[in-house]
Design a protein around this motif. Sequence first.
Motif, PDB file in Angstrom:
ATOM      1  N   ASP B 570      49.711  47.010  38.706  1.00 16.03           N
ATOM      2  CA  ASP B 570      49.528  46.175  39.911  1.00 16.03           C
ATOM      3  C   ASP B 570      48.060  45.799  40.064  1.00 16.03           C
ATOM      4  OD1 ASP B 570      52.142  46.427  40.471  1.00 16.03           O
ATOM      5  OD2 ASP B 570      51.903  47.988  42.004  1.00 16.03           O
ATOM      6  N   TRP B 571      47.213  46.793  39.917  1.00 17.44           N
ATOM      7  CA  TRP B 571      45.768  46.549  40.094  1.00 17.44           C
ATOM      8  C   TRP B 571      45.266  45.485  39.109  1.00 17.44           C
ATOM      9  CZ3 TRP B 571      41.674  47.859  36.626  1.00 17.44           C
ATOM     10  CH2 TRP B 571      40.394  47.631  37.132  1.00 17.44           C
ATOM     11  N   ARG B 572      45.698  45.655  37.857  1.00 19.45           N
ATOM     12  CA  ARG B 572      45.217  44.695  36.847  1.00 19.45           C
ATOM     13  C   ARG B 572      45.724  43.289  37.128  1.00 19.45           C
ATOM     14  NH1 ARG B 572      45.494  45.882  30.491  1.00 19.45           N
ATOM     15  NH2 ARG B 572      47.642  45.300  30.825  1.00 19.45           N
ATOM     16  N   GLU B 573      46.962  43.217  37.605  1.00 19.86           N
ATOM     17  CA  GLU B 573      47.547  41.922  37.935  1.00 19.86           C
ATOM     18  C   GLU B 573      46.766  41.267  39.085  1.00 19.86           C
ATOM     19  OE1 GLU B 573      49.901  40.213  36.362  1.00 19.86           O
ATOM     20  OE2 GLU B 573      49.529  38.627  37.839  1.00 19.86           O
ATOM     21  N   ASN B 598      40.302  46.140  45.636  1.00 26.06           N
ATOM     22  CA  ASN B 598      39.242  47.107  45.929  1.00 26.06           C
ATOM     23  C   ASN B 598      39.735  48.296  46.754  1.00 26.06           C
ATOM     24  OD1 ASN B 598      37.530  45.542  44.481  1.00 26.06           O
ATOM     25  ND2 ASN B 598      36.791  44.382  46.243  1.00 26.06           N
ATOM     26  N   ASP B 599      40.871  48.118  47.418  1.00 25.37           N
ATOM     27  CA  ASP B 599      41.477  49.278  48.085  1.00 25.37           C
ATOM     28  C   ASP B 599      41.970  50.274  47.037  1.00 25.37           C
ATOM     29  OD1 ASP B 599      41.029  48.555  50.632  1.00 25.37           O
ATOM     30  OD2 ASP B 599      43.002  47.652  50.977  1.00 25.37           O
ATOM     31  N   ILE B 600      42.415  49.736  45.915  1.00 27.88           N
ATOM     32  CA  ILE B 600      42.955  50.613  44.856  1.00 27.88           C
ATOM     33  C   ILE B 600      41.821  51.238  44.043  1.00 27.88           C
ATOM     34  CG2 ILE B 600      44.374  50.669  42.758  1.00 27.88           C
ATOM     35  CD1 ILE B 600      45.976  48.301  43.968  1.00 27.88           C
ATOM     36  N   TYR B 601      40.860  50.418  43.617  1.00 23.15           N
ATOM     37  CA  TYR B 601      39.825  50.930  42.704  1.00 23.15           C
ATOM     38  C   TYR B 601      38.519  50.165  42.929  1.00 23.15           C
ATOM     39  CZ  TYR B 601      37.822  52.656  38.295  1.00 23.15           C
ATOM     40  OH  TYR B 601      37.039  53.258  37.346  1.00 23.15           O
ATOM     41  N   PRO B 602      37.787  50.565  43.926  1.00 23.21           N
ATOM     42  CA  PRO B 602      36.578  49.794  44.262  1.00 23.21           C
ATOM     43  C   PRO B 602      35.448  49.951  43.256  1.00 23.21           C
ATOM     44  CG  PRO B 602      36.782  51.722  45.690  1.00 23.21           C
ATOM     45  CD  PRO B 602      38.036  51.669  44.874  1.00 23.21           C
ATOM     46  N   GLU B 603      35.435  51.062  42.493  1.00 25.59           N
ATOM     47  CA  GLU B 603      34.250  51.338  41.680  1.00 25.59           C
ATOM     48  C   GLU B 603      34.166  50.496  40.413  1.00 25.59           C
ATOM     49  OE1 GLU B 603      34.639  55.208  38.953  1.00 25.59           O
ATOM     50  OE2 GLU B 603      35.231  55.635  40.991  1.00 25.59           O
TER      51      GLU B 603
END
Lengths: 298, 759
Positions: B570-573, B598-603
């Motif tokens: 999902d994040w990559r999409e 950014n909620d999933i992986y902000p860094e």
Amino acid sequence: MKTLTPLWCSLLLYAGIPAASLASTVTVVISGLGGNSDYDEQFDQYATTIAEEARRVANSPQDVILVRGEAAKKNVISSLLENLPVNSNPEVFTLYLIGHGSMDNQQYKFNIPGPDITGAELTDALNNIKAPKQLIVVSTSSSGVLQETLAASNRVVITATKNAKERNAVRFTEYLVEALTDTAADLDKNESISAQELFSYAQSATKSYYDNENLLAPEHARIEGELADQIEVARYGVLLEKKDDIAPELLARRQSVSNQINSLKARKDDVDEDTYFDTLQDLMLELADIQRSIDSGG
Amino acid sequence: MQFNITAKRLIQTLCTGLLLTGYAVAEEYDPNRDARLLSCDNLYNRGNIDGAIDCYAPLANDQSLHVSAEASWALGKTRDANEYFRRAVDQQPGNPHIRARWGRLFLSTHQPSEAAPLFQEALQLDPDYLHAQTGLVAALLTQSGSEARRLLAELSAKHPQDVELLLLQSRLLLESRNVDAADELLDRALASAEENNITPLDIYALKVSADLLRDNDDSPWVQKALDYSPTYGDIYFIPVHYHLINYRYRESVALLKKAVKVQPTHWSAHSQLGINLLRLNDIAGAKKHLEIAYSGDPYDTATVNTLRLLDTLEEFKDIETNADYTLNGDHSAPLVMRLHKDEAKYLAPYVEDLTRRAVKTFTSRYDFALEEPLIVELFPNHDDFAVRTVSTPGVGLLGVTFGYLLAMDSPSGRPPGDFHWGSTLWHELAHVFTIEKSDHRMPRWFTEGVSVYEEWTTGPLRGRHIPIDVLQAIREEKLLPVADLDSGFVRPTYPNQVTVSYMQAGLICQMISKRWGHDKLTEMLVQFDLRKDTTQAVRSVLGISTEQLDRELQNYISEELGQVISQFDDWREIVTSVNRAHQSKQWQTVIALADQANDIYPEYVGKGNTWIALHDAYVGLGQNEAAVEALEFWYENGGHQPDMLHQLAHRLRDAGQTAKSTEVLESINWVHPNNIDLHEKLGKDYFAAGNYKGALREFTSLLGLNPHDKSVVYLDIARTYQQLGDNKRAKRNVLQALEQAPFFREAQDLLLELTGDSS
């Protein structure tokens, strides 16, 4: 077409130090066809600025001729260049060609309204001009091809490209104009910009542009000719503002010290480092003293 | 002496054993060898080199093209051998043996990609031809690990007593330090060799290798081999491979010196000796042995490339300085920066600054004081760096540490902004401490792990940087058990496994530091120095098994990266959609999607990150404050794209945050240090802020970049020295300004002021 009425003055020849007055110079600036409104406007603006800068330092406004837009036709240019020897006899003749150049049937062509003017035609016309010092600046694509045809012992030729194959519109002109209007080109800070300094600045700025944009440079400017340090293209500061008030003896002293500095620099490798800098310091202090006198109108 | 030859891709002379690629096999494994050749082989194998030459020489002109090829090969006339094989294959196109032998010739001369097709052609003629099958495995082992291992396992199952297959398996086991298992196979190989009357010398050499890996430097197999053949240099040469993959360059040099002593014509040993002396900074010794190697084998590309590199090093400048540190008192370590003369002036201030910081930091963090001068080399030409590291151009590494000497790409060796050279230097400097603290005994995963962890923790780039493909590998459960993690570096089985292994090792070290404390990493280095392996060190220092450590890592990854791993697709999409919307300037969509991502992986601030798109979207909507915030978050997490850093600095300056703007500008130097405008601006900022040391560094760097107008820079340097109270240097620099521009009024004024002649 304007007629030329040169003002003659006595010359103080120099190596790096300008005389109080600019040597009698006739400057011709021609802007060519842009091919679209953006380029037309840009070339026009560049040519106008170059002419304005030349007029600021010219002995007479009439020593600067600007030909642009629809006026820049082949017969106008040819006639202008052919009549120069008749109408004037300047010490220095400077020509700027601003625009696009192209190669057609192995022939360079400066793009202008109507039939283009060829490299051979330009060379023939310029060869009639007898000024002992000539600066020809061809700031167009493919201009490098003219280096060989225009070469002459009394002539400095600056082209925006290395050869005919560099065919893209050039950025060099932008920095050429910058060099004439900004004191940054004046490397020795003598308030006078020589043809060599003009070229060095524009070449360096063009390279920086492509480096900073991370692009392969499609243009590599060239300069040929022995007199590049001796042809002055712009001046500013005290030298411009007080040109009629500076005492000739101060300029002579300045010249003398400057010559001693140049001589010392030439011997740098043969002199002990501390001795070199001690001597340099003495000379620089003397020069600073003279400079202060000039600045204060003494 | 200038070395002026063109490197050619030619067949090299015969090598009786090969380093690094390590899978060449001696001619006695030839199953159909002509009896006349065998008798010559026997002379050679017993050390009677002159007798062997006399024996092979007439056979080089034998009626049989195939025999001529073999004899020429044995005599070192590999180009002749190549031609004879070509003609022999033309003559007998249906003969798989000749094609397999021709492939062996290529294999023995470091050209596995030329060898493999010949083995495949032989196998088309006879699919079960073992000599070709084994050759193919050997060729593939130099390239893709997984396919070769599968084939090797299949063949070994079918031919359990084949000496050559046993040797190949042993080599792999030794590489992964599975010494006991390797030894067992070698014993089987010995028995089989004896039974089949096969020369055992290669087996002896691997026995020595096994002993070396057990820290037994006095292996009885050495004497056994020399008794068999007094000129068998490979008994020292072959084990060197196992030292080298464990960073033991001094030990390698010692063995190679012995190799060339017993076999002065062992050109590969001379070549490797030269290359490894260079790694120890013995340039004169390196040159001597490389020239000997070249005189005997002018076609060895490693020799040729390294000799050329020595020529290139003449264009470098050694800048000697010191790095201070505190460990039981204040000390200073000698530091040599070896930089190309064209960039030494502008890079040296930065290299020195970062190296000094690293020495201070790592000395304290790893309780280790440098015992020798530290040498830092930066190569503007990537191929020179590649030759420096593995003697072959074209590798994708950025830096390599040999102990006290480290080499890396200079930032000018790659396109501007292509890599964060400050992080690379920091990473390599951390290696110096882990390698030397453990006396070159730490496993690969550990030294890489510490270096990655230090990049994330103390390095010049903020944040933890895990590439997307590594996240994917974690999701696909491709991580290796820590006990076997070295194989991910040495013998990767899928394309990005080396990168995945780096990141896994970094995460392990980060986890150890967080859960057990940073000191445990130092304690593990002590254990490695005591010759403990990973399992023992983990047990001793952390009190758990490596299996438990693996489970701890899983938990740690769940805590730290669980969200992005569980929602990876999902994040990559979403990230892809953000970039698509960014391209079409759909600003509201960009903002909505970027917030989701950014909620999933902000860094994540790497390639295609959402923060830059978010910044652009806010700019597009005229929301400049939000734009700056997005870019600041990106920067704080390690974003380092130079053009965006320039934008951020500009926006911060506009917002009146001058100090922060200057900090951002300075960070650009670690990505793109050869930017004239940047140094000028930074120098002036520092000067205005009263940071004269910073200003001096910037102006000095600027001067090194050969700016159009040097007089202005000399004047700035003079003014800076004046502020630092060093009027002598100030005067010298102002005179240098005037030397360039005698009429420079501001410089004249300063000279008058400095000489007290300003009346």
